[in-house]
Design a protein around this motif. Structure first.
Motif, mmCIF file in Angstrom:
data_model
loop_
_atom_site.group_PDB
_atom_site.id
_atom_site.type_symbol
_atom_site.label_atom_id
_atom_site.label_comp_id
_atom_site.label_asym_id
_atom_site.label_seq_id
_atom_site.Cartn_x
_atom_site.Cartn_y
_atom_site.Cartn_z
ATOM 1 N N LEU A 1 -6.000 -8.231 -3.749
ATOM 2 C CA LEU A 1 -4.571 -9.417 -3.192
ATOM 3 C C LEU A 1 -3.316 -8.738 -3.523
ATOM 4 O O LEU A 1 -3.050 -8.448 -2.407
ATOM 5 C CB LEU A 1 -5.133 -10.169 -3.416
ATOM 6 C CG LEU A 1 -3.730 -11.416 -2.312
ATOM 7 C CD1 LEU A 1 -4.408 -10.983 -0.671
ATOM 8 C CD2 LEU A 1 -4.183 -12.401 -2.678
ATOM 9 N N GLN A 2 -3.451 -8.721 -4.537
ATOM 10 C CA GLN A 2 -1.620 -7.919 -5.676
ATOM 11 C C GLN A 2 -1.252 -6.513 -4.471
ATOM 12 O O GLN A 2 -0.607 -6.564 -4.454
ATOM 13 C CB GLN A 2 -2.014 -7.902 -6.870
ATOM 14 C CG GLN A 2 -2.508 -9.310 -7.326
ATOM 15 C CD GLN A 2 -0.814 -10.281 -7.052
ATOM 16 O OE1 GLN A 2 -0.225 -9.304 -7.352
ATOM 17 N NE2 GLN A 2 -0.822 -11.597 -7.129
ATOM 18 N N TRP A 3 -2.934 -5.287 -5.006
ATOM 19 C CA TRP A 3 -2.202 -4.516 -3.813
ATOM 20 C C TRP A 3 -2.267 -4.619 -2.624
ATOM 21 O O TRP A 3 -0.656 -4.107 -2.082
ATOM 22 C CB TRP A 3 -4.023 -3.576 -4.335
ATOM 23 C CG TRP A 3 -3.694 -2.235 -3.324
ATOM 24 C CD1 TRP A 3 -3.225 -0.972 -4.327
ATOM 25 C CD2 TRP A 3 -3.846 -1.701 -1.933
ATOM 26 N NE1 TRP A 3 -2.839 0.312 -3.550
ATOM 27 C CE2 TRP A 3 -3.863 0.105 -1.898
ATOM 28 C CE3 TRP A 3 -4.431 -2.283 -0.854
ATOM 29 C CZ2 TRP A 3 -3.916 0.338 -1.176
ATOM 30 C CZ3 TRP A 3 -4.435 -1.527 -0.117
ATOM 31 C CH2 TRP A 3 -4.439 0.043 0.149
ATOM 32 N N LEU A 4 -2.943 -5.398 -2.267
ATOM 33 C CA LEU A 4 -1.905 -5.583 -0.541
ATOM 34 C C LEU A 4 -0.374 -6.242 -0.312
ATOM 35 O O LEU A 4 0.328 -6.092 0.367
ATOM 36 C CB LEU A 4 -2.870 -6.734 -0.137
ATOM 37 C CG LEU A 4 -4.441 -5.969 0.636
ATOM 38 C CD1 LEU A 4 -4.584 -7.083 1.322
ATOM 39 C CD2 LEU A 4 -3.673 -5.146 1.815
ATOM 40 N N CYS B 1 -6.431 -18.771 -5.822
ATOM 41 C CA CYS B 1 -5.646 -19.360 -5.363
ATOM 42 C C CYS B 1 -4.356 -20.124 -7.555
ATOM 43 O O CYS B 1 -5.218 -20.641 -7.813
ATOM 44 C CB CYS B 1 -5.895 -20.666 -5.110
ATOM 45 S SG CYS B 1 -4.408 -21.974 -4.784
ATOM 46 N N ASN B 2 -3.852 -19.297 -7.263
ATOM 47 C CA ASN B 2 -2.284 -19.550 -8.641
ATOM 48 C C ASN B 2 -1.481 -19.696 -8.446
ATOM 49 O O ASN B 2 -1.392 -19.214 -7.407
ATOM 50 C CB ASN B 2 -3.307 -19.152 -10.478
ATOM 51 C CG ASN B 2 -2.848 -17.552 -9.937
ATOM 52 O OD1 ASN B 2 -2.249 -17.313 -9.096
ATOM 53 N ND2 ASN B 2 -3.718 -16.218 -10.363
ATOM 54 N N GLU B 3 -1.076 -20.417 -9.423
ATOM 55 C CA GLU B 3 0.167 -20.711 -9.647
ATOM 56 C C GLU B 3 1.331 -18.985 -9.256
ATOM 57 O O GLU B 3 2.072 -19.262 -8.556
ATOM 58 C CB GLU B 3 1.109 -20.893 -10.797
ATOM 59 C CG GLU B 3 1.728 -21.776 -11.269
ATOM 60 C CD GLU B 3 2.390 -22.564 -12.021
ATOM 61 O OE1 GLU B 3 4.057 -22.873 -12.658
ATOM 62 O OE2 GLU B 3 1.998 -22.964 -12.714
ATOM 63 N N ALA B 4 0.189 -17.638 -9.755
ATOM 64 C CA ALA B 4 1.477 -16.829 -9.989
ATOM 65 C C ALA B 4 1.125 -16.485 -8.413
ATOM 66 O O ALA B 4 2.378 -15.812 -7.775
ATOM 67 C CB ALA B 4 0.599 -15.890 -10.309
ATOM 68 N N LEU B 5 0.352 -16.594 -7.607
ATOM 69 C CA LEU B 5 0.438 -16.321 -6.124
ATOM 70 C C LEU B 5 1.265 -17.130 -5.156
ATOM 71 O O LEU B 5 1.957 -16.679 -4.435
ATOM 72 C CB LEU B 5 -1.186 -16.404 -5.688
ATOM 73 C CG LEU B 5 -1.484 -15.819 -4.488
ATOM 74 C CD1 LEU B 5 -1.039 -14.277 -4.257
ATOM 75 C CD2 LEU B 5 -3.309 -16.200 -3.626
ATOM 76 N N TRP C 1 5.837 -16.838 -2.516
ATOM 77 C CA TRP C 1 7.352 -18.320 -1.778
ATOM 78 C C TRP C 1 8.432 -17.064 -2.372
ATOM 79 O O TRP C 1 9.729 -17.125 -1.261
ATOM 80 C CB TRP C 1 7.210 -19.026 -3.509
ATOM 81 C CG TRP C 1 8.855 -20.169 -3.041
ATOM 82 C CD1 TRP C 1 10.064 -19.748 -3.660
ATOM 83 C CD2 TRP C 1 8.538 -21.136 -1.643
ATOM 84 N NE1 TRP C 1 10.536 -20.488 -3.586
ATOM 85 C CE2 TRP C 1 10.276 -21.675 -1.692
ATOM 86 C CE3 TRP C 1 7.828 -21.578 -1.030
ATOM 87 C CZ2 TRP C 1 10.674 -22.426 -1.673
ATOM 88 C CZ3 TRP C 1 8.402 -22.640 -0.938
ATOM 89 C CH2 TRP C 1 9.779 -23.390 -0.863
ATOM 90 N N LYS C 2 8.295 -16.180 -3.535
ATOM 91 C CA LYS C 2 8.997 -14.912 -3.466
ATOM 92 C C LYS C 2 10.205 -14.544 -2.174
ATOM 93 O O LYS C 2 10.561 -14.038 -1.785
ATOM 94 C CB LYS C 2 9.097 -14.767 -5.150
ATOM 95 C CG LYS C 2 10.534 -14.490 -5.203
ATOM 96 C CD LYS C 2 10.352 -13.831 -6.765
ATOM 97 C CE LYS C 2 10.443 -12.579 -7.842
ATOM 98 N NZ LYS C 2 9.623 -12.861 -9.354
ATOM 99 N N LEU C 3 8.621 -14.084 -1.715
ATOM 100 C CA LEU C 3 8.338 -12.937 -0.526
ATOM 101 C C LEU C 3 9.008 -13.355 0.452
ATOM 102 O O LEU C 3 9.497 -12.465 0.866
ATOM 103 C CB LEU C 3 6.608 -12.621 -0.091
ATOM 104 C CG LEU C 3 6.699 -11.193 0.606
ATOM 105 C CD1 LEU C 3 7.408 -10.117 0.087
ATOM 106 C CD2 LEU C 3 5.264 -11.500 1.189
ATOM 107 N N MET C 4 8.754 -14.611 0.940
ATOM 108 C CA MET C 4 9.504 -15.480 2.476
ATOM 109 C C MET C 4 10.358 -16.050 1.982
ATOM 110 O O MET C 4 11.101 -15.580 2.439
ATOM 111 C CB MET C 4 8.155 -16.639 2.575
ATOM 112 C CG MET C 4 8.406 -17.319 1.784
ATOM 113 S SD MET C 4 7.102 -18.623 2.723
ATOM 114 C CE MET C 4 7.217 -20.051 1.769
#
Length: 1251
Positions: free
Chosen positions: A907-910, A945-949, A954-957
Motif C-alpha cells: 500500500l505504501q509502495w502504491l 488502518c492506522n494513524e500514519a495512513l 490527508w496530506k495527499l489530498m
C-alpha cells in the motif's frame, strides 16, 4: 449565473448581453500569449501575456486574474508598474497543523478554497492593483493593457513534459510537451481569466527549437526563424472569441500530415508513426460531413488540428480548433478491435468542437447542456456509422451505468442551483464532495454526469422530435457564428455562451412544446426510477392485468409520474399501450386483441412487420400473450424488473427484433436453467443475422445455465460442438482452421466462445478436462499466416480463457505449493503463459494486449493458491517505462494483492507512486483502482488502518495534489471509501484539554458581542460617506485610518480610496517590506505581494449589507474594546504557537477578520518567517489610531470574503470552533495591521506590532 459575483459587477449589464451578467468588473477583449523559451532539460517555460481589458465599472482598482504555479516577475498596466498580490488557497486546503481529519470538514474547506479563486465568482489567485495614475483613465472606462511576465518551472499540472531518457537531441529523443487538465485548467500554464464565460480573441506565439513544431489554436499566420536558424517562432491568430479554458498547446518533433480529403485539417504525430496516423485519420472527413449535414452548419473554425501525444491525461481533449489525443489510439489497418474505439474518440472530439469549444457555457450549472448536446449528436453519428443495433446497445449500456451509479451513490444532479430556497427541495446528493464546482467533483461522478446529460437530451428529443431538436442546435450555432464575426464593441459575444434557460427558451420557441416537467424531473433533481412489473391474464375479460410498482424511497431513486409505454406481443401481433403512472402501486387493465388459439397454424406478425412461424407448444394454453415489455424505448431513466414466465423470455430472445429486448431476455434466462432455455440460447448463437453482441452475451449466459444444470446436462460441454462446427476443420475437429477474420461478427464470436466455455464447471466444481484441452489446442494450432488482420486480441482472449479455467487449489495435508509440485493442468497453463510472455519480449503485440492478459492470468493463479502469492513480478512491470496498459494491469494486480494479503508495504509502495509517478493518468488510475478495490473499508477492522495512513492520505489530498484537480478528487474518493465522512475510527480521541477550552471559549465569546453589534448598526446608520453600491460600513474613521497608514488595506476600499488620495509610493516589488517615514503619521507599507488571499479581506470592493449576517459574524470578531479585556485570551495550548507580539498594544483590536469559515482555505507554508520579518516595523504608528478603530472596517472585510458563501455556511460555523480559536489566539498575538505575506502560498499577516 450563480449569485456569487461581486456587487459592482452586478451593475455592468449591457443592452446587448442577453441575460449574461459578467461576475467580473471588466471585460476581456484580446489576449496575447508569448512563450519565448522552452527548456526540455529543465522542464521550464518562460514568457509573458498581455490582456486587453475594458473596465465596466468606474473606480475599478483591483483586477483579479487566475494563475497557478506560475512564478510572476512583474506586472505592468499601460506600461506602469503595478503592485500585485498572489495567493492560492487551494495549495493547502486545511492548515498543516490542523488536527482535523474528517472529510466533511475537508469538503467544505475545499469547496470554499476553490470558490475563493473561482473566476465565475469574480475571484482569482492573482490580484493586481491599478496604479493611482490610471484611476482617472479607468473612471472613463478606457482600455487597460495588462502585461505579465511569468515563468513555469517543472510544472506538476497543466503542462506535461514527456522527455524520454535515451540518447540524442531533444527532437531525436521525441521529447514533447502539451497542455492538459480537467475542465478549466489553463491557469496552470499562463495567467488568464480561466472561465468558460470570458471570451476574447487570441494571439499566440511560441518560440521553439528549429527541429520542433508548436501546434496551438487558430490559424498559423507565419513561422519566423531566428538569425542563427537555431530557433523558430510560430505565430497563431484565433479570431473567433474563445475562453482561456479552451486554449491549448502541443510542442514536439511532430510529423505532419495534411488531410487528403480536407486540406484545412492537419494531423500531427510523434516520429515514425506517420503510416499509423494516415490510416487512423483517413476516416475523419466522414465525421465532418455527418455533423455539418445534420447541424446544417459549417464547422465553425477555419482549421482543425489533431495531435497524438504520449502519456496523455485523457484519451480525448477538445480545445478550440484542435484536439489532443493519446498516441495509443493510433492503429494500422490490421487491427480490428481498436478501430471502432478510435473512430468514436475522433467523433467525440469533433462533436465537442461545436458544443464545448465554439459554443461555451455561461456557468458551471449550464455544463450539462454542452455535454448533453455533444454526447447526443455523437450518438446520432454512432447510429449512422455502426447501425441502430449498436446505437441502442450503447444507450442501454449508458443507461445501466447511470442507474447503477445513482442507486449506489445517491444521484447525479445535472443542474445544480446556487441560490437560496431551491436547495431545500433538492438536498445535494453527494455528502463527500461539493457538486457546485467542477474542480471538487469526483472523476467518476463527472463521467456519469456526462452520461446522464446525453441521455436526458435523448429524452428531450423523444418529447419534441428529432427534427425540432436539430433546429434548436442549428439556431444556437447560427446565433453564435453571427456573434463571433462581430467586433467586441457590439456586445454580441455573449451569444456564444449557452445557458440552461436560453436553451430551454430556444426549445419552446422552435417546437412550441413545454418541456418544463421533463426538465424538472431529470435536470433539476437527481435520481432514477425503479419499476417492478408483474402481470396476470384474466381469461374471462380477455384482459391483461399489469401491476407496476415503484420504489422511490431508497437512495438515488425518485418518483415518476407520467406516461409509460408498454408493448405487448400477442398472437395477433405486437401492440403498444401508453399507461399513465400516477400512484405508487398501480394496476392497469390492458385489453387483449387475440383470443388464445393454439390449434390454427398461422404466422405471427412481429413488431417490425415480419411474420414468423413459432412453435407455440411452450406457451400457456389460456393466454394469447407471448411477451411483455415495459418502457421498450428507454424513454425514462429507469431500472425495470419485470416478472414473466420462462417461456415468455425464451420467445422474447428468439423472436423480438430489438437488441435491448434480447439482452434483457438473456439476463433473465440466467434464472431459468432448463433445457428450453439452453435450446433458445444455442439457437441464438447459431443465428448469423443476430446482432453479434447479443450472441456474445448468450455465450456467457449459456455457461451459467450449464453450470446450474451440471447434473442433468447431456452431450458435449456447452458451445463446444457449435465452435467445432463453425471454426474447426471438418476432417480433424480438434484443429482450428487457419484464421480468417474477414467476417467481424464471427471473429468476435470466435474469440468470446472459448472465454465463456472456460467458465464451465463439472460436478466437482473443476473445469472439465476436455474444455481445457480444447483451449490449449486452440492456442497450439492457432495459425495467422494467411490472415490480413492481426490476431493479438484473439490470442489475448485465449489467455483470458486459460485464466477463467483456473479453480481454487485443493491442498493435501497443508503442503505448501511450490512450482515443483504443481497440479499438471495448472502446469500446462503456466507454461503457456510463460511462453507467451517470453514471445512478447521478442515480438510485442499491438498495445501489448497479450502481456496484459498474461499478468492478469498470473494474478488469478496466485489468488487461487497455485503459485506463491508475490507482488514483485507485478511491481517490476508497473515501473515507469513500460507501456501504459501493462502498467495499469500490473498495478491492478498489486492493488488486489494489497487487499487480499493486507500488505502495508505494498500500500505504501502504491501511495508513493501516486505521489511520484511521472504520468498523471497512472497516478489517477492507482487511486481509482484503490477506491474500486479498497484494501479495507470504513465498516471493517483492518491492520492497515492506522494513524500514519490517515495522515498520509490527508496530506495527499490536502496539499500533495493541488496541481491536478482530478488527482485531488481521486484522493478524496479514496479517503471516503477507507474512512467515511467522519473522523477515522483508528485515530485517538482528541485531547480533553482542547474540549474544555472550546467550551470555555464559547462562554467567553458571547459577552463581547452585544455592544459591538449595536455599535456596528449605529455606524451603519450615521455613515454618510458610503457609496451607493457599497452598502456597508465605512465611516470617516476609516478615512482617518487610511490617511494615517496608507497601508494597502483600508486604502483599497473603493469609496475611501478616492477621498484619501493616499500617495502609494513607488510600485511594490516582490519582497519589499515595511518602510517607515519619520513623520510617524504615515506608515508606508510595501508588502511582498506574492501570496495572499488576505488581499480579499483588504479589498473593499464588495460589502454585503445583510445586518443579520453581520451580527452573526460578530461572534467571530472578538475584539476587546479596552485593554482590560485581554484576559479573555483563552488558555489555549495552541496560542503558544505564536510569538506574543502584542504586549505593547494593550488589547488594541486586530484588523484581521476572524477567518472562521474560510480558514481551511489558506495556502501552504509556514507562518513564522513573515512575523519575524516584520517585527521591526510597528512602533512608528501611533497606536491611538487603531485603538478605537470601529468594528466596521473589520466586518466589511470579513464579508467580502464570505459574502458569496454566507447563506450556506451559517449552519456550518458550529463545527469549526477548533479552528476558530486557534486562530483567535493567534490573531490576538498579532498586531493590528493585517497583511498578506510571502509564506509560500499561505497568507500570513506580516506587520505585527513588536513588543
Amino acid at each position: 449565473m450563480p449569485p456569487t459575483g461581486s456587487d459592482p459587477a452586478r451593475m455592468n449589464r449591457k443592452k446587448g448581453d442577453k441575460g449574461f451578467e459578467s461576475p467580473r468588473p471588466y471585460k476581456l477583449t484580446h489576449q496575447v500569449v508569448c512563450i519565448n523559451n522552452i527548456n526540455f532539460q529543465r522542464k521550464s517555460v518562460v514568457g509573458f501575456v498581455e490582456l486587453t481589458i475594458f473596465p465596466t465599472v468606474a473606480n475599478l482598482n483591483r483586477i483579479k486574474l487566475n494563475s497557478k504555479q506560475c512564478r510572476i516577475y512583474r506586472v505592468r498596466i499601460n506600461d506602469l508598474e503595478a503592485a500585485f498580490i498572489y495567493n492560492d488557497p487551494t495549495l493547502e486546503v486545511c492548515h498543516s497543523e490542523s488536527k482535523q481529519r474528517n472529510l466533511n470538514y475537508f469538503s467544505n474547506a475545499y469547496a470554499a478554497a476553490v470558490s475563493a479563486v473561482d473566476p465565475d465568482a469574480g475571484n482569482g489567485e492573482l490580484c493586481i492593483k491599478v496604479p493611482s495614475e490610471l484611476w482617472k483613465h479607468v473612471d472613463e472606462l478606457k482600455v487597460l493593457k495588462i502585461h505579465i511576465n511569468f515563468s513555469l518551472d517543472q510544472p506538476k499540472g497543466g503542462l506535461h513534459f514527456v522527455v524520454p531518457s535515451v540518447e540524442g537531441s531533444m527532437a531525436e529523443r521525441g521529447a514533447h510537451v502539451f497542455s492538459c487538465g480537467y475542465q478549466n485548467s489553463t491557469r496552470f500554464w499562463f495567467p488568464c481569466v480561466d472561465s468558460y464565460s470570458e471570451l476574447c480573441t487570441w494571439k499566440l506565439e511560441f518560440t521553439v527549437d528549429a527541429a520542433m513544431v508548436a501546434v496551438s489554436n487558430g490559424d498559423l499566420v507565419e513561422t519566423v526563424y531566428t538569425h542563427d536558424m537555431r530557433k523558430k517562432t510560430f505565430h497563431y491568430m484565433l479570431t473567433i472569441p474563445t475562453s482561456a479554458s479552451n486554449i491549448s498547446l502541443a510542442i514536439g518533433p511532430f510529423e505532419i500530415l495534411v488531410d487528403p480529403y480536407m486540406h484545412e485539417v492537419t494531423h500531427f504525430c510523434l516520429p515514425q508513426l506517420l503510416p499509423l496516423l494516415k490510416h487512423t485519420t483517413s476516416y475523419l472527413h466522414e465525421v465532418f460531413e455527418f455533423y455539418e449535414e445534420i447541424l446544417t452548419c459549417r464547422y465553425p473554425y477555419s482549421c482543425f488540428k489533431t495531435v497524438f501525444i504520449d502519456e496523455a491525461y485523457v484519451e480525448v481533449a477538445a480545445y478550440a480548433s484542435m484536439s489532443i489525443f493519446s498516441t495509443n489510439l493510433l492503429h494500422s489497418a490490421m487491427i480490428i478491435d481498436e478501430t471502432p474505439l478510435t473512430r468514436r474518440c475522433l467523433a467525440q472530439s469533433l462533436a465537442q468542437q461545436f458544443f464545448g469549444c465554439f459554443i461555451s457555457r455561461m456557468s458551471w450549472s449550464d455544463e450539462w447542456v454542452l455535454k448533453g448536446i455533444s454526447g447526443y449528436i455523437y450518438g446520432l453519428w454512432m447510429k449512422k456509422t455502426f447501425g441502430v443495433n449498436e446505437y441502442r446497445h450503447w444507450i442501454k449500456e449508458e443507461l445501466d451505468k447511470i442507474v447503477a451509479y445513482e442507486l449506489k451513490t445517491g444521484g447525479v444532479l445535472l443542474h445544480p442551483m446556487f441560490g437560496g430556497g431551491k436547495e431545500k427541495d433538492n438536498p445535494a446528493p453527494h455528502p463527500h464532495f461539493s457538486i457546485k464546482h467542477p474542480h471538487t467533483l469526483s472523476w467518476e461522478y463527472y463521467t456519469m454526469f456526462q452520461c446522464k446529460a446525453h441521455l436526458v437530451m435523448r429524452l428531450i428529443e423523444n418529447r419534441i422530435s428529432m427534427e425540432f431538436m436539430l433546429q434548436v442546435f442549428n439556431k444556437l450555432l447560427s446565433l453564435a457564428s453571427t456573434a463571433s464575426s462581430q467586433k467586441f464593441q457590439s456586445h454580441m459575444w455573449s451569444q456564444m455562451l449557452v445557458s440552461t434557460s436560453g436553451f430551454l427558451k430556444s426549445i419552446s420557441n422552435v417546437s412550441g412544446k413545454d418541456i418544463q416537467p421533463l426538465i424538472k424531473q431529470w435536470v433539476d433533481q437527481s435520481g432514477v426510477v425503479k419499476f417492478y412489473g408483474s402481470f396476470a391474464f384474466n381469461r374471462k375479460r380477455n384482459v391483461l392485468e399489469l401491476e407496476i410498482k415503484q420504489d422511490y424511497t431508497s437512495p438515488g431513486t425518485q418518483k415518476y409520474v407520467g406516461p409509460l409505454k408498454v408493448t405487448v406481443q400477442e398472437l395477433d401481433g405486437s401492440f403498444n399501450h401508453t399507461l399513465q403512472i400516477e400512484e405508487n402501486s398501480l394496476k392497469h387493465d390492458i385489453p387483449c386483441h387475440s383470443k388464445s388459439r393454439r390449434n390454427k397454424k398461422k404466422k405471427i406478425p412481429l413488431m417490425n412487420g415480419e411474420e414468423v412461424d413459432m412453435d407455440l407448444s411452450a406457451m400457456d394454453a389460456d393466454s394469447p400473450l407471448l411477451w411483455i415489455r415495459i418502457d421498450p424505448d428507454m424513454a425514462v431513466l429507469r431500472k425495470v424488473d419485470s416478472e414473466q414466465a420462462d417461456f415468455m423470455w425464451q420467445y422474447q430472445l428468439r423472436y423480438e427484433r430489438d437488441v435491448v429486448a434480447q439482452q434483457e431476455a438473456i439476463s433473465a434466462l440466467e434464472r431459468f436453467p432448463t433445457p428450453a432455455s439452453r435450446l433458445a440460447l444455442t439457437d441464438v448463437l447459431e443465428q448469423e443475422q443476430c446482432f453479434y453482441r447479443v450472441r456474445m452475451a448468450a455465450c456467457f449466459c449459456l455457461a451459467k445455465i450449464a453450470n446450474s444444470m451440471v447434473s442433468t446436462w447431456t452431450g458435449p460441454p456447452a458451445m463446444k460442438s457449435l465452435f467445432t462446427r463453425m471454426f474447426c476443420c471438418k476432417t480433424c475437429p480438434n484443429i482450428v482452421k487457419t484464421n480468417n477474420f474477414m467476417s467481424f461478427q464471427s471473429y468476435f464470436l470466435q474469440k468470446t466462445m472459448p472465454v465463456a466455455m472456460a467458465l464451465l464447471r463439472d460436478v466437482h466444481n473443476l473445469c472439465p478436462k476436455e474444455v481445457l484441452t480444447f483451449i490449449l489446442d486452440l492456442i497450439k494450432y492457432n495459425d495467422n499466416r494467411k490472415n490480413k488482420f492481426s490476431d493479438n486480441y484473439y490470442r489475448a482472449e485465449m489467455i483470458d480463457a486459460l485464466a477463467n479455467s483456473v479453480t481454487p487449489a485443493v491442498s493435501v495435508n497443508n503442503e505448501v505449493r511450490t512450482l515443483d509440485n504443481l497440479n499438471p493442468d495448472v502446469r500446462l497453463i503456466l507454461e503457456e503463459i510463460t511462453r507467451f510472455l517470453n514471445m512478447e519480449k521478442l515480438l510485442p503485440s499491438y498495445r501489448h494486449t497479450i502481456t496484459v492478459s498474461c499478468l492478469r492470468a498470473i494474478r488469478v493463479l496466485q489468488k487461487n493458491g497455485h503459485v506463491p502469492s508475490d507482488p514483485s513480478l507485478f511491481k517490476s512491470y508497473a515501473e515507469y517505462g513500460h507501456f501504459v496498459d501493462i502498467r495499469i494491469a500490473a498495478l491492478e494486480a498489486v492493488v488486489d494483492y494489497t487487499k487480499v494479503d493486507r500488505s502495508y508495504e505494498e500500500l505504501q509502495w502504491l501511495l508513493t507512486m501516486v505521489q511520484n509517478d511521472p504520468v498523471p493518468y497512472v497516478r489517477h488510475k492507482i487511486l481509482n483502482m484503490l477506491t474500486k478495490n479498497p484494501p479495507f473499508t470504513k465498516s471493517m477492522e483492518s491492520p492497515l488502518c492506522n494513524e500514519a495512513l490517515v495522515d498520509q492520505l490527508w496530506k495527499l489530498m490536502n496539499s500533495g495534489t493541488s496541481h491536478d484537480w482530478r488527482l485531488r478528487c481521486g484522493a478524496v474518493d479514496l479517503y471516503f471509501t477507507l474512512f467515511g465522512l467522519s473522523r477515522p475510527s483508528c485515530l485517538p480521541l482528541p485531547e480533553l484539554g482542547l474540549v474544555l477550552n472550546l467550551k470555555e471559549k464559547k462562554a467567553v465569546l458571547n459577552p463581547t458581542i452585544i455592544p459591538e453589534a449595536i455599535a456596528g448598526n449605529q455606524e451603519a446608520a450615521v455613515n454618510p460617506s458610503s457609496h451607493t453600491q457599497l452598502v456597508g460600513f465605512q465611516n470617516p474613521e476609516d478615512d482617518h485610518l487610511a490617511k494615517e497608514a496608507s497601508c494597502n488595506m483600508s486604502a483599497h476600499q473603493q469609496g475611501v480610496k478616492r477621498k484619501a488620495d493616499t500617495p502609494l509610493g513607488s510600485p511594490l516589488e516582490p519582497g519589499q517590506i515595511l518602510e517607515k517615514n519619520e513623520d510617524s503619521s504615515k506608515v508606508k507599507l510595501k508588502i511582498r505581494f506574492s501570496s495572499s488571499q488576505d488581499e480579499e479581506e483588504i479589498d473593499m470592493d464588495t460589502v454585503h449589507d445583510s445586518q443579520a449576517f453581520i451580527s452573526h459574524h460578530l461572534n467571530m470578531l472578538e475584539r476587546p474594546s479596552t485593554p482590560g479585556l485581554s484576559k479573555y485570551r483563552p488558555a489555549n495550548s495552541r496560542s503558544a504557537l505564536i510569538p506574543q507580539h502584542s504586549a505593547g498594544c494593550d488589547g488594541t483590536p486586530t484588523t484581521k477578520p476572524q477567518w472562521n469559515m474560510e480558514l481551511p482555505r489558506k495556502g501552504t507554508g509556514k507562518e513564522q518567517p513573515p512575523l519575524e520579518m516584520s517585527v521591526h516595523t510597528a512602533a512608528a504608528a501611533p497606536l491611538s489610531v487603531f485603538g478605537k478603530e470601529p468594528a466596521s472596517s473589520k466586518h466589511s472585510e470579513h464579508h467580502h470574503h464570505h459574502h458569496h458563501e454566507h447563506k450556506k455556511k451559517k449552519k456550518k460555523h458550529k463545527h469549526k470552533h477548533k479552528h476558530k480559536h486557534r486562530r483567535d489566539g493567534r490573531e490576538r498575538g498579532r498586531g493590528p495591521l493585517a497583511f498578506p505575506s510571502p509564506a509560500g502560498g499561505r497568507s500570513a499577516r506580516s506587520p505585527s506590532l513588536s513588543d
